[in-house]
Scaffold this motif. Sequence first.
Motif, PDB file in Angstrom:
ATOM      1  N   LEU A   1       0.822  -1.211   0.000  1.00 57.67           N
ATOM      2  CA  LEU A   1       0.000   0.000   0.000  1.00 57.67           C
ATOM      3  C   LEU A   1       0.856   1.262   0.000  1.00 57.67           C
ATOM      4  O   LEU A   1       0.421   2.306  -0.494  1.00 57.67           O
ATOM      5  N   TRP A   2       2.056   1.179   0.536  1.00 53.23           N
ATOM      6  CA  TRP A   2       2.922   2.359   0.591  1.00 53.23           C
ATOM      7  C   TRP A   2       3.611   2.648  -0.739  1.00 53.23           C
ATOM      8  O   TRP A   2       4.002   3.794  -0.995  1.00 53.23           O
ATOM      9  N   VAL A   3       3.806   1.626  -1.576  1.00 51.16           N
ATOM     10  CA  VAL A   3       4.586   1.804  -2.802  1.00 51.16           C
ATOM     11  C   VAL A   3       4.057   2.939  -3.675  1.00 51.16           C
ATOM     12  O   VAL A   3       4.838   3.783  -4.153  1.00 51.16           O
ATOM     13  N   PRO A   4       2.744   3.044  -3.941  1.00 59.26           N
ATOM     14  CA  PRO A   4       2.278   4.162  -4.780  1.00 59.26           C
ATOM     15  C   PRO A   4       2.573   5.525  -4.174  1.00 59.26           C
ATOM     16  O   PRO A   4       2.679   6.521  -4.902  1.00 59.26           O
ATOM     17  N   MET A   5       2.666   5.586  -2.844  1.00 58.84           N
ATOM     18  CA  MET A   5       2.910   6.867  -2.199  1.00 58.84           C
ATOM     19  C   MET A   5       4.314   7.404  -2.483  1.00 58.84           C
ATOM     20  O   MET A   5       4.568   8.597  -2.310  1.00 58.84           O
ATOM     21  N   LEU A   6       5.227   6.526  -2.920  1.00 59.85           N
ATOM     22  CA  LEU A   6       6.556   7.016  -3.289  1.00 59.85           C
ATOM     23  C   LEU A   6       6.457   7.943  -4.495  1.00 59.85           C
ATOM     24  O   LEU A   6       7.085   9.008  -4.535  1.00 59.85           O
ATOM     25  N   VAL A   7       5.632   7.537  -5.474  1.00 58.69           N
ATOM     26  CA  VAL A   7       5.436   8.374  -6.658  1.00 58.69           C
ATOM     27  C   VAL A   7       4.719   9.667  -6.281  1.00 58.69           C
ATOM     28  O   VAL A   7       5.079  10.762  -6.740  1.00 58.69           O
ATOM     29  N   VAL A   8       3.699   9.543  -5.436  1.00 50.80           N
ATOM     30  CA  VAL A   8       2.944  10.736  -5.020  1.00 50.80           C
ATOM     31  C   VAL A   8       3.853  11.700  -4.268  1.00 50.80           C
ATOM     32  O   VAL A   8       3.791  12.918  -4.472  1.00 50.80           O
TER      33      VAL A   8
END
Length: 384
Positions: free
Chosen positions: A20-27
């Motif tokens: 769940l955290w992985v997309p937040m790296l891009v954000v």
Amino acid sequence: MGRFLRPLLRGTTYTRLVHLWVPMLVVSVWLFIDMSKPWVPAVALIPLGLIPAVRTGEGVQAQLLLSPGVRDPGFSVAPATAWRDRLRTVLWLEARMALGVVTSIACVWLPILAYLLAGLAGGRVPHDVPVLADATPHWWYALLVPLPLLAWYGIVVGLGEAVTALARWLLGPSAGERLAALEERTEQLLERNRIAHELHDSIGHALTVAVVQAGAARAAGDPAFTDRALAAIEETGRTALEDLERVLGVLREAERPVSGRPTLAEADRLLESARASGAKVDAELAGALESVPGPVSREGYRILQEALTNALRHAGSVPVLVRIEVAAGLLSLEVRNPLTAHMSAPVRGSGLRGIHERAALLGGRASTGPDQGDWQVRAELPLR
């Protein structure tokens, strides 16, 4: 209490959290570029999800992080081939990012809130927090400290389960992939069933004959009888070796993909092989053989092959009539040859049983036996 805290001891809980955290790296990277337009990453996911290979990457991530160690987690790792699958991938990427935002906020602010409540209980007022800036310090704030932590625990575990269920729905196999898997499974079951009968009949028969003949020769004490027994054992063993080689050929062929196995579209090659073996084959083909579904066409080829093999083995160089027709939702196969003296008794063996079993497993029917002076093998297989 131990059961309640058990998810905290499972590695899956934390791998799902990482997922769940992985997309937040891009954000996070984008927010450093332009914080005034936080919606840009969500828009960028639309064309990204339409790329077929993205579905493969998402499926691999889901297998590794959402259900690690599970043999069949229900995620497809095949590229998207249909627009429906591409749209499902887009929806999955958007949902994953939304759940990631909720998870990130919860993982950051709920522990901070617990810390601030503990500070109020100790007499420290957080002046930079709007809601708590006007609060009056009191010891009873310590009773509220567990609440944000319990909420954090529920969100982390609950969203982990939710994202896994959502992934199985949006990244699960499409109808075409399920059909291909079903065809593969059907092929494996059919071949496994046939191989079991081949081994039981040929090898079991050879061993039985060898044991009985050897025991009788030892008991008789007659050199002439012993010679005949040894000749019978030799012939039976040679036949068993030929059958074993044929079974091993089936096993080697099982390594090939289903799409690479012969179908009725290659029936001409099978008929020419029978003619080269001495049979006088007259074939009548009616209907579009190329339109027959894969599993039916492949099993039809095997039935035809077995019928021709039986004719060559038991009748020899005799005229053989082959009729193949595709009509009214059925594939009809018929193989007829003159009933010779050697075939006057019913022919038995795994081959004929295999014809009946193949037809039955596909929802069809088959018949074998004498018919008006001929030996007939007939099968009807539904196309659906």
